[in-house]
Design an enzyme around this catalytic site. Structure first.
Site, PDB file in Angstrom:
ATOM      1  N   VAL A  44     -67.808 -17.374  -8.650  1.00 19.96           N
ATOM      2  CA  VAL A  44     -67.230 -18.497  -9.384  1.00 19.96           C
ATOM      3  C   VAL A  44     -66.838 -19.619  -8.417  1.00 19.96           C
ATOM      4  O   VAL A  44     -66.994 -20.803  -8.728  1.00 19.96           O
ATOM      5  CB  VAL A  44     -66.002 -18.044 -10.225  1.00 19.96           C
ATOM      6  CG1 VAL A  44     -65.330 -19.233 -10.910  1.00 19.96           C
ATOM      7  CG2 VAL A  44     -66.422 -16.998 -11.256  1.00 19.96           C
ATOM      8  N   CYS A  45     -66.374 -19.255  -7.224  1.00 18.47           N
ATOM      9  CA  CYS A  45     -65.880 -20.244  -6.251  1.00 18.47           C
ATOM     10  C   CYS A  45     -66.893 -21.341  -5.938  1.00 18.47           C
ATOM     11  O   CYS A  45     -66.534 -22.528  -5.958  1.00 18.47           O
ATOM     12  CB  CYS A  45     -65.408 -19.559  -4.978  1.00 18.47           C
ATOM     13  SG  CYS A  45     -64.062 -18.388  -5.259  1.00 18.47           S
ATOM     14  N   PRO A  46     -68.169 -21.020  -5.672  1.00 15.53           N
ATOM     15  CA  PRO A  46     -69.088 -22.120  -5.365  1.00 15.53           C
ATOM     16  C   PRO A  46     -69.340 -23.040  -6.560  1.00 15.53           C
ATOM     17  O   PRO A  46     -69.601 -24.229  -6.370  1.00 15.53           O
ATOM     18  CB  PRO A  46     -70.369 -21.418  -4.915  1.00 15.53           C
ATOM     19  CG  PRO A  46     -70.262 -20.010  -5.375  1.00 15.53           C
ATOM     20  CD  PRO A  46     -68.801 -19.709  -5.480  1.00 15.53           C
ATOM     21  N   LEU A  49     -66.222 -25.386  -6.319  1.00 19.72           N
ATOM     22  CA  LEU A  49     -66.255 -26.261  -5.147  1.00 19.72           C
ATOM     23  C   LEU A  49     -67.420 -27.243  -5.224  1.00 19.72           C
ATOM     24  O   LEU A  49     -67.288 -28.405  -4.811  1.00 19.72           O
ATOM     25  CB  LEU A  49     -66.309 -25.436  -3.868  1.00 19.72           C
ATOM     26  CG  LEU A  49     -65.046 -24.615  -3.588  1.00 19.72           C
ATOM     27  CD1 LEU A  49     -65.274 -23.660  -2.436  1.00 19.72           C
ATOM     28  CD2 LEU A  49     -63.858 -25.506  -3.319  1.00 19.72           C
TER      29      LEU A  49
END
Length: 185
Positions: A44-46, A49
């Site tokens: 989920v983080c990319p 970001l």
């Protein structure tokens, strides 16, 4: 934490293809979005970001800066940047918090896992927290809503006595709290 001084920090960040030390004090006079995420090289983080990177100029036009923070080291941030097309787009600092100290100070650290929850903090130019959102790591955030929160916080700061109702966007009607509004909304 709302309307309290944001905990100061100093740490290494990967930015401009270098590792340099930054602090919250470096951003005095600007709005700051402090954006905690669990870890580099995840799922989920990319997506989050990457979306922030795509909207970075729009956020900067609001006199705001983004600082992303995870418990990875600055070296890991660089490795992720060098290996991911999505992360390569990032121009804002990726702050390293390998000790978890910054994450703990903002109340987002998960002791059992050694990572941070997804926490977003909007900090005003005087270093005061105006908005925060913390939630489960399985739920990605909405960049449009982060931008809207900055816009609303800026509007209220610049227009004393006015407040922004639900879903307010720039150019829409605001409210002036007073006895004449009671029961009329």
């Amino acid at each position: 934490m709302i309307n309290k001084a944001a905990p100061d920090f100093k740490g290494d960040a990967f930015v401009d293809n270098n590792i340099k030390t930054i602090s919250l004090g470096d951003y005095k006079g600007k709005w700051v979005v402090l954006f905690f995420y669990p870890a580099d090289f995840t799922f989920v983080c990319p997506t989050e970001l990457g979306e922030l990177a795509d909207n970075y100029e729009k956020i900067r036009e609001l006199n705001a800066e983004i600082i992303s923070v995870s418990t990875d080291t600055a070296f890991v941030h660089k490795a992720w940047h060098d290996s991911s097309v999505t992360i390569k787009k990032i121009k804002f600092p990726m702050l390293a918090d390998p000790s978890g100290r910054i994450s703990r100070n903002y109340g987002v650290y998960i002791d059992e896992e050694g990572i941070a929850l997804r926490g977003t903090f909007v900090i005003d130019p005087d270093g005061i927290i105006k908005a925060c959102e913390i939630h489960d790591n399985s739920i990605g955030r909405n960049c449009g809503e982060i931008i809207r929160k900055i816009q609303a916080a800026k509007y209220v700061a610049e227009n004393s006595g006015e407040v922004c109702p639900m879903n307010w966007k720039p150019g829409e009607k605001t409210l002036k709290p007073g006895i004449d509004l009671i029961g009329k909304i």
